[in-house]
Each structure stands twice: as C-alpha cells, then as structure tokens.
Design an enzyme around this catalytic site. Sequence first.
Site, mmCIF file in Angstrom:
data_model
loop_
_atom_site.group_PDB
_atom_site.id
_atom_site.type_symbol
_atom_site.label_atom_id
_atom_site.label_comp_id
_atom_site.label_asym_id
_atom_site.label_seq_id
_atom_site.Cartn_x
_atom_site.Cartn_y
_atom_site.Cartn_z
ATOM 1 N N GLN A 120 0.855 -1.188 0.000
ATOM 2 C CA GLN A 120 0.000 0.000 0.000
ATOM 3 C C GLN A 120 0.892 1.239 0.000
ATOM 4 O O GLN A 120 0.930 2.022 0.942
ATOM 5 C CB GLN A 120 -0.924 -0.023 1.219
ATOM 6 C CG GLN A 120 -1.866 -1.229 1.228
ATOM 7 C CD GLN A 120 -2.817 -1.216 2.399
ATOM 8 O OE1 GLN A 120 -3.369 -0.185 2.774
ATOM 9 N NE2 GLN A 120 -3.019 -2.381 3.006
ATOM 10 N N LYS A 216 0.345 -9.460 -17.591
ATOM 11 C CA LYS A 216 -0.572 -9.615 -16.468
ATOM 12 C C LYS A 216 -1.381 -8.358 -16.259
ATOM 13 O O LYS A 216 -0.868 -7.242 -16.363
ATOM 14 C CB LYS A 216 0.208 -9.940 -15.183
ATOM 15 C CG LYS A 216 -0.665 -10.175 -13.959
ATOM 16 C CD LYS A 216 0.150 -10.544 -12.738
ATOM 17 C CE LYS A 216 0.781 -9.352 -12.082
ATOM 18 N NZ LYS A 216 1.450 -9.678 -10.801
ATOM 19 N N ARG A 218 -4.364 -6.671 -13.446
ATOM 20 C CA ARG A 218 -4.940 -6.840 -12.106
ATOM 21 C C ARG A 218 -6.238 -6.050 -12.035
ATOM 22 O O ARG A 218 -6.246 -4.845 -11.747
ATOM 23 C CB ARG A 218 -3.945 -6.365 -11.048
ATOM 24 C CG ARG A 218 -4.330 -6.783 -9.624
ATOM 25 C CD ARG A 218 -3.266 -6.405 -8.620
ATOM 26 N NE ARG A 218 -2.065 -7.211 -8.726
ATOM 27 C CZ ARG A 218 -1.929 -8.429 -8.220
ATOM 28 N NH1 ARG A 218 -2.944 -8.994 -7.589
ATOM 29 N NH2 ARG A 218 -0.801 -9.096 -8.352
ATOM 30 N N THR A 250 -1.923 -16.009 -8.375
ATOM 31 C CA THR A 250 -1.254 -15.430 -9.535
ATOM 32 C C THR A 250 -0.043 -16.262 -9.933
ATOM 33 O O THR A 250 0.182 -16.513 -11.122
ATOM 34 C CB THR A 250 -0.809 -13.993 -9.213
ATOM 35 O OG1 THR A 250 -1.951 -13.217 -8.860
ATOM 36 C CG2 THR A 250 -0.124 -13.366 -10.412
#
Length: 340
Positions: A120, A216, A218, A250
């Site tokens: 974060q 990839k 998300r 993942t």
Amino acid sequence: MSVGTTAAIDTSLPLGYRKRLMLFCGRANPGLGRAIGAELGVGLGPVTLKTFSNDEVYCRFQESIRGADVFLVQPMCSNPEAGVNANDALLELLVMVDAAVGASAHRVIAVTPWYGYSRQDKKSAPREPISARLVARMLEAAGVDRVLTMDLHAGQLQGFSHRPVDHMTALMMLADHFSELGGADDLVVVAPDAGRVKLNKQFATRMGAGLAILDKERPQQQVAEIGHVIGDVRGKTAIIVDDIIDTAGTLRAAGEAVMRAGAARVFAAATHPVFSGRAYENLAASPFERIVVTDSIPLRPGAPDNVHVVSCAPLLADSIRRIFTDDSVSEVFGGHNHLF
C-alpha cells in the site's frame, strides 16, 4: 606563548566508551532471531512480551540496555503459533522501540525484513491511505534510529522515512540457489509482470540466463489475470522470480501459462512467503518443481513438499554487524543492493 593567544584545546574528550550490541526478538519470527544471533555469536536478550486479555500488547526488557545499540528483530507478519497477527507484530515492534528509547539505549534499530503494508505504497483510488508511509511515520514517532529491511515491494518506500533505511536483497542468494540448473542456453527467467522486469533482469544476468515477461492485468486487489508469455520459453527451464508470494493464485496461473507456452520445467523464487488464504492449495496444485523462499516470514504448518526455505539470517547478521561497527553496508552487495 605570546600575549593574546590561547593554548590549543582538544575538541573531543575520549572516555574509552565501549560499544555494546544487544539483540532482541519479537514474537513474529523467533526462529529468525535465534538464527541471526547464532551468526553473530550473541544470545537473544531476555524480554517479556505478552498480549493481555483485552488484546493490548506489553513489553519489558529484563536487563539493562542503557548505552547499547539495540537491534529488534521483528518482521511485520503473523505467527499463528505465537498467537500474533500482522497488526499485533507491528504494534509489538512499536512498543519495543518505545521501551528501548525509554531505557536509554544508545541506538534502536528495527530489523524488519518483511515491511508491513509495503504494497500500500500509493493511492490507487480516491480516498485511500498510503499505509506504507504511515508505518514509516509510526516507527519514527516511536523513536527508531534506523531500519534494516529486505526486498521492499517498491524501492521508493525508503523515501517515506526520515531515518536511515538499509535495504537488503535476497535475490542474489536465491539466484545462487538455482546455479545447478544449467547455463544460458536452456535457462530463462520470467518476470511475472512489467513492474518486475528490472529485478528479473538482474536475476537473469547473475545466472547468465535469458529473460521473458508475462502479460498480467490486475482488475482488482489480490486478483490477477495472466495473458500470454512475451519471449521464448519453449523447451527451456523457466524460473519465475518475484518479491512476494501471497495467496499464490497469480503464481500458479503464471506457472501454468509458462508451461502452456512450451517450457520443459518451471521453478519459482521469492523473498517473502506471505502464504495467506489458499496459498498452500495453490502451490500444491501448481506445476512448479520447486518454490524457493526465505525465512523472512515463518511458514505455518502444512507447507507442500515443493516449497523450500533458505535462511536470510547470514545476510541480515552481516548487515547488523556492519551497522554496529559503522562499516559500509552497501559493500555486502558491492554497492548494488537496489535491484528494482
């Protein structure tokens, strides 16, 4: 001596001060603390740590730490065996720092190889906190003098702290672990996404291997979709390298994508085995022959057989020794300890 001149006076007063290194460990990863102590040749200092019935955390050092350089080993992770979660570990580290400052320690160094809330590190949506910055501020407010950490999710997290941050990496150690797999012709390192390309490039260079990248996306937190493999993996031994394995969903999808692209074998390496949720089920069902992680976070019981742990204690002990003796920490990696 001529009139009006003053005799030279020394500008320092040597008192024969003897530095002391003292090592203490919280409840998040006592095994790592003991291993670091064994590398340094020093026993863990006695400290009382407990959680009251109202869930408040308590700390008391059981011997004098006045004037000592106090190193507190406490990754910000859960340890079910000790009955602490990640937030308990963070608060326990804070009260240990505060207690050490109040007991007149000379310096207080937080040894936290897994830095909590490190993912974060920015606002991905409006009205979100930057929690990694908050953790840095909390450590500073508690009175920490220095932070020793390892493989931050983003190297820029060092900028959140006004205290020195020594950023170690286990990637070289992990690369050496795979040295028996062969040379560049049949070995390829696969970056799990574009953000990990620089890290994987360094890993591949150390091993003399090729490089490929996974496409990839998300769509939401803790959910990832693997597209296709960019690069040639057909008939080769592939190693997927990342800093963290969390739920391993993942990673499992990445391994399956690499095998669909024609790889002969697939391995994985990561520094921090968070292993939350259905991680063990995902790893057991994955095509990986071996998943190599460090002991920055203790494994809960029941890990699948393809998970192998290498200790980061020698690396951290060497760094602690250099901090204590005021030697260069960056020399551990020849000045190249930042791989992101």
